[in-house]
Design a protein around this motif. Structure first.
Motif, PDB file in Angstrom:
ATOM      1  N   GLU A  40       3.897  61.941 -31.840  1.00 42.55           N
ATOM      2  CA  GLU A  40       3.482  60.981 -30.990  1.00 42.55           C
ATOM      3  C   GLU A  40       3.791  59.543 -31.286  1.00 42.55           C
ATOM      4  OE1 GLU A  40       0.801  61.414 -27.135  1.00 42.55           O
ATOM      5  OE2 GLU A  40      -0.159  62.418 -28.912  1.00 42.55           O
ATOM      6  N   VAL A  41       5.019  59.140 -31.909  1.00 42.51           N
ATOM      7  CA  VAL A  41       5.128  57.959 -32.430  1.00 42.51           C
ATOM      8  C   VAL A  41       5.096  56.931 -31.135  1.00 42.51           C
ATOM      9  CG1 VAL A  41       6.229  58.379 -34.325  1.00 42.51           C
ATOM     10  CG2 VAL A  41       7.626  57.882 -32.346  1.00 42.51           C
ATOM     11  N   LYS A  42       5.467  57.194 -29.896  1.00 42.54           N
ATOM     12  CA  LYS A  42       5.177  56.646 -28.734  1.00 42.54           C
ATOM     13  C   LYS A  42       6.159  55.344 -28.924  1.00 42.54           C
ATOM     14  CE  LYS A  42       0.945  58.166 -26.965  1.00 42.54           C
ATOM     15  NZ  LYS A  42      -0.194  57.773 -26.354  1.00 42.54           N
ATOM     16  N   ALA A  43       7.696  55.504 -29.451  1.00 41.53           N
ATOM     17  CA  ALA A  43       8.391  53.952 -29.915  1.00 41.53           C
ATOM     18  C   ALA A  43       9.671  54.314 -29.488  1.00 41.53           C
ATOM     19  CB  ALA A  43       8.004  53.633 -31.034  1.00 41.53           C
ATOM     20  N   GLN A  44      10.558  53.391 -29.243  1.00 43.55           N
ATOM     21  CA  GLN A  44      12.051  53.537 -29.353  1.00 43.55           C
ATOM     22  C   GLN A  44      12.509  52.860 -30.280  1.00 43.55           C
ATOM     23  OE1 GLN A  44      13.601  54.978 -26.235  1.00 43.55           O
ATOM     24  NE2 GLN A  44      11.406  55.434 -25.891  1.00 43.55           N
ATOM     25  N   ALA A  45      13.793  52.965 -30.449  1.00 46.70           N
ATOM     26  CA  ALA A  45      14.630  52.732 -31.739  1.00 46.70           C
ATOM     27  C   ALA A  45      14.418  50.977 -31.840  1.00 46.70           C
ATOM     28  CB  ALA A  45      16.025  52.844 -31.422  1.00 46.70           C
ATOM     29  N   GLU A  46      14.415  50.232 -30.806  1.00 41.02           N
ATOM     30  CA  GLU A  46      14.066  48.810 -30.891  1.00 41.02           C
ATOM     31  C   GLU A  46      12.878  48.452 -31.286  1.00 41.02           C
ATOM     32  OE1 GLU A  46      14.168  49.773 -26.267  1.00 41.02           O
ATOM     33  OE2 GLU A  46      15.050  50.351 -27.862  1.00 41.02           O
ATOM     34  N   ASP A  47      11.893  49.491 -31.007  1.00 42.92           N
ATOM     35  CA  ASP A  47      10.256  49.098 -31.354  1.00 42.92           C
ATOM     36  C   ASP A  47      10.336  49.222 -33.113  1.00 42.92           C
ATOM     37  OD1 ASP A  47       9.446  48.534 -28.900  1.00 42.92           O
ATOM     38  OD2 ASP A  47       9.470  50.798 -28.556  1.00 42.92           O
ATOM     39  N   VAL A  48      11.229  50.125 -33.528  1.00 43.13           N
ATOM     40  CA  VAL A  48      11.131  50.401 -35.031  1.00 43.13           C
ATOM     41  C   VAL A  48      11.809  49.579 -35.711  1.00 43.13           C
ATOM     42  CG1 VAL A  48      11.863  52.462 -36.582  1.00 43.13           C
ATOM     43  CG2 VAL A  48      10.539  52.869 -34.366  1.00 43.13           C
ATOM     44  N   GLU A  49      13.029  49.046 -35.359  1.00 40.73           N
ATOM     45  CA  GLU A  49      13.929  48.193 -36.108  1.00 40.73           C
ATOM     46  C   GLU A  49      13.255  46.892 -36.542  1.00 40.73           C
ATOM     47  OE1 GLU A  49      18.341  46.000 -35.623  1.00 40.73           O
ATOM     48  OE2 GLU A  49      17.358  47.130 -33.840  1.00 40.73           O
ATOM     49  N   GLY A  50      13.144  46.682 -37.731  1.00 37.02           N
ATOM     50  CA  GLY A  50      12.852  45.794 -38.586  1.00 37.02           C
ATOM     51  C   GLY A  50      11.315  45.981 -38.792  1.00 37.02           C
ATOM     52  N   ARG A  51      10.650  46.969 -38.367  1.00 34.22           N
ATOM     53  CA  ARG A  51       9.139  47.057 -38.636  1.00 34.22           C
ATOM     54  C   ARG A  51       8.672  48.365 -38.931  1.00 34.22           C
ATOM     55  NH1 ARG A  51       4.891  47.540 -39.582  1.00 34.22           N
ATOM     56  NH2 ARG A  51       3.121  47.061 -38.892  1.00 34.22           N
ATOM     57  N   PHE A  52       9.435  49.524 -38.506  1.00 35.64           N
ATOM     58  CA  PHE A  52       8.787  50.678 -39.103  1.00 35.64           C
ATOM     59  C   PHE A  52       9.966  51.664 -39.337  1.00 35.64           C
ATOM     60  CE2 PHE A  52       5.657  49.772 -35.733  1.00 35.64           C
ATOM     61  CZ  PHE A  52       4.396  49.727 -36.669  1.00 35.64           C
ATOM     62  N   HIS A  63      12.964  61.089 -34.129  1.00 36.01           N
ATOM     63  CA  HIS A  63      13.688  61.425 -32.722  1.00 36.01           C
ATOM     64  C   HIS A  63      12.871  60.881 -31.703  1.00 36.01           C
ATOM     65  CE1 HIS A  63      14.432  65.181 -29.976  1.00 36.01           C
ATOM     66  NE2 HIS A  63      15.283  64.097 -29.519  1.00 36.01           N
ATOM     67  N   PHE A  64      13.437  60.085 -30.777  1.00 36.81           N
ATOM     68  CA  PHE A  64      12.689  59.265 -29.810  1.00 36.81           C
ATOM     69  C   PHE A  64      13.026  60.170 -28.428  1.00 36.81           C
ATOM     70  CE2 PHE A  64      14.612  55.887 -32.760  1.00 36.81           C
ATOM     71  CZ  PHE A  64      13.067  55.425 -33.389  1.00 36.81           C
ATOM     72  N   ALA A  65      11.846  59.859 -27.898  1.00 36.42           N
ATOM     73  CA  ALA A  65      11.908  60.381 -26.436  1.00 36.42           C
ATOM     74  C   ALA A  65      12.765  59.408 -25.301  1.00 36.42           C
ATOM     75  CB  ALA A  65      10.593  60.386 -25.658  1.00 36.42           C
ATOM     76  N   GLN A  66      13.534  60.003 -24.361  1.00 35.46           N
ATOM     77  CA  GLN A  66      14.222  59.114 -23.496  1.00 35.46           C
ATOM     78  C   GLN A  66      13.216  58.178 -22.605  1.00 35.46           C
ATOM     79  OE1 GLN A  66      16.853  61.449 -21.087  1.00 35.46           O
ATOM     80  NE2 GLN A  66      18.116  62.139 -22.849  1.00 35.46           N
ATOM     81  N   LYS A  67      12.134  58.679 -22.419  1.00 33.87           N
ATOM     82  CA  LYS A  67      11.056  58.078 -21.608  1.00 33.87           C
ATOM     83  C   LYS A  67      10.416  57.106 -22.541  1.00 33.87           C
ATOM     84  CE  LYS A  67       6.888  59.061 -18.926  1.00 33.87           C
ATOM     85  NZ  LYS A  67       6.043  60.206 -18.286  1.00 33.87           N
ATOM     86  N   LYS A  68      10.187  55.891 -22.139  1.00 34.81           N
ATOM     87  CA  LYS A  68       9.484  54.661 -23.276  1.00 34.81           C
ATOM     88  C   LYS A  68       7.885  55.093 -23.332  1.00 34.81           C
ATOM     89  CE  LYS A  68      12.736  50.792 -22.834  1.00 34.81           C
ATOM     90  NZ  LYS A  68      12.533  49.359 -22.399  1.00 34.81           N
ATOM     91  N   GLY A  69       7.287  54.982 -24.455  1.00 31.78           N
ATOM     92  CA  GLY A  69       6.133  55.084 -24.646  1.00 31.78           C
ATOM     93  C   GLY A  69       5.399  56.393 -24.556  1.00 31.78           C
ATOM     94  N   TYR A  70       6.616  57.462 -24.927  1.00 31.31           N
ATOM     95  CA  TYR A  70       6.145  58.844 -24.653  1.00 31.31           C
ATOM     96  C   TYR A  70       6.860  59.578 -25.970  1.00 31.31           C
ATOM     97  CZ  TYR A  70       6.288  63.514 -22.469  1.00 31.31           C
ATOM     98  OH  TYR A  70       5.958  64.658 -22.263  1.00 31.31           O
ATOM     99  N   SER A  71       5.961  60.649 -26.329  1.00 30.36           N
ATOM    100  CA  SER A  71       6.209  61.499 -27.404  1.00 30.36           C
ATOM    101  C   SER A  71       6.858  61.001 -28.619  1.00 30.36           C
ATOM    102  CB  SER A  71       7.248  62.440 -26.752  1.00 30.36           C
ATOM    103  OG  SER A  71       7.371  63.580 -27.604  1.00 30.36           O
ATOM    104  N   GLY A  72       8.070  61.533 -28.944  1.00 32.21           N
ATOM    105  CA  GLY A  72       8.708  60.977 -30.347  1.00 32.21           C
ATOM    106  C   GLY A  72       8.026  61.286 -31.523  1.00 32.21           C
ATOM    107  N   VAL A  73       9.023  61.795 -32.404  1.00 30.46           N
ATOM    108  CA  VAL A  73       8.556  62.365 -33.864  1.00 30.46           C
ATOM    109  C   VAL A  73       9.312  61.596 -34.997  1.00 30.46           C
ATOM    110  CG1 VAL A  73       7.760  64.611 -33.068  1.00 30.46           C
ATOM    111  CG2 VAL A  73      10.090  64.245 -33.680  1.00 30.46           C
TER     112      VAL A  73
END
Length: 267
Positions: A40-52, A63-73
């Protein structure tokens, strides 16, 4: 195998950005796991880039979910993997960002660390049916994987297997997370599929101290009205190398507590 221990942590972060504001990076730096699996990282690639992309010196794979703010591992690791597998081959659930597998293969050994976030069915019957579809699809994947390699699957499984694994088991027998069908699936995974619930391998009888999730309602955390939903599921040769476990509750980074197991091998 080597002399040092392989330290592996799993945590449902309930949003990586939220967990970061609550001090999870400093805790990772202090505890120094070899790998930490997040759900449940609840992020997209652009949220991670340069930060996480890295945390506490560990490199992240997602592995990001297609839906923003949802799931993700994610799996963060200090060891470079030989391969990264994103998704397990299910169109429906791979779109939800639920599975990332890091392979650490050598000529002598095939070994994987997996971060997996099982669906929750607590929001209603539609998601409960989706959860059952996930379980039906995931079981044969684990069978195939076990035939070719050793692995440790870390994750929020969203199932409490036995009455020892939640405080109010009598009142939850008809609720998602403790339904007979879900518990039977766990039993099958641990018997027919032959995986090992590593925490229970080390602590077969504990009750209240085993919980890893608490509802935000009704002072559940303060009263320790919890559930054990977060697991290390390992192939038997790896599970036999588990030496100690810990569930960290001093600080709260999310509504889940991180569970760490140390294994008597290194990469």
């Amino acid at each position: 195998m080597g002399k040092s221990l392989f330290k592996l942590t799993s945590l449902n972060a309930n949003g990586i950005r939220s967990a970061a504001t609550k001090g999870v990076e400093a805790w990772i730096a202090k505890t120094r796991p070899d790998c930490i699996c997040l759900q449940e990282v609840k992020a997209q690639a652009e949220d991670v880039e340069g930060r996480f992309e890295e945390m506490a010196g560990l490199k992240g794979h997602f592995h990001f979910a297609q839906k923003k703010g949802y799931s993700g591992v994610a799996v963060y690791t200090k060891h470079a993997p030989s391969d990264v597998i994103v998704g397990f081959g299910s169109g429906e659930f791979d779109a939800e960002g639920r599975y990332v597998e890091l392979r650490f293969d050598t000529p002598a050994r095939k070994f994987s660390v997996i971060s997996c976030y099982f669906p929750s069915g607590s929001s209603g019957e539609e998601r409960q049916q989706a959860k059952f579809r996930f379980l039906d699809a995931f079981d044969p994947h684990l069978v195939r994987l076990k035939q070719g390699r050793d692995f440790i699957l870390c994750g929020d499984v969203n199932i409490a297997h036995s009455e020892r694994d939640l405080k109010n088991w009598k009142g939850n027998r008809k609720n998602s997370g403790f339904l007979p069908e879900e518990r039977a699936w766990m039993t099958k995974i641990l018997s027919e599929t032959g995986l090992v619930d590593v925490y229970r391998h080390l602590k077969p009888e504990t009750t209240e101290e085993c919980y890893t999730w608490w509802s935000n309602r009704g002072q559940a955390y303060a009263k320790n009205v919890g559930w054990r939903l977060d697991y290390h599921l390992a192939t038997p040769p790896v599970a036999q190398l588990a030496r100690q476990e810990s569930i960290y509750k001093t600080e709260r980074f999310s509504d889940h507590a991180p569970i760490t197991v140390e294994y008597d091998f290194n990469l």
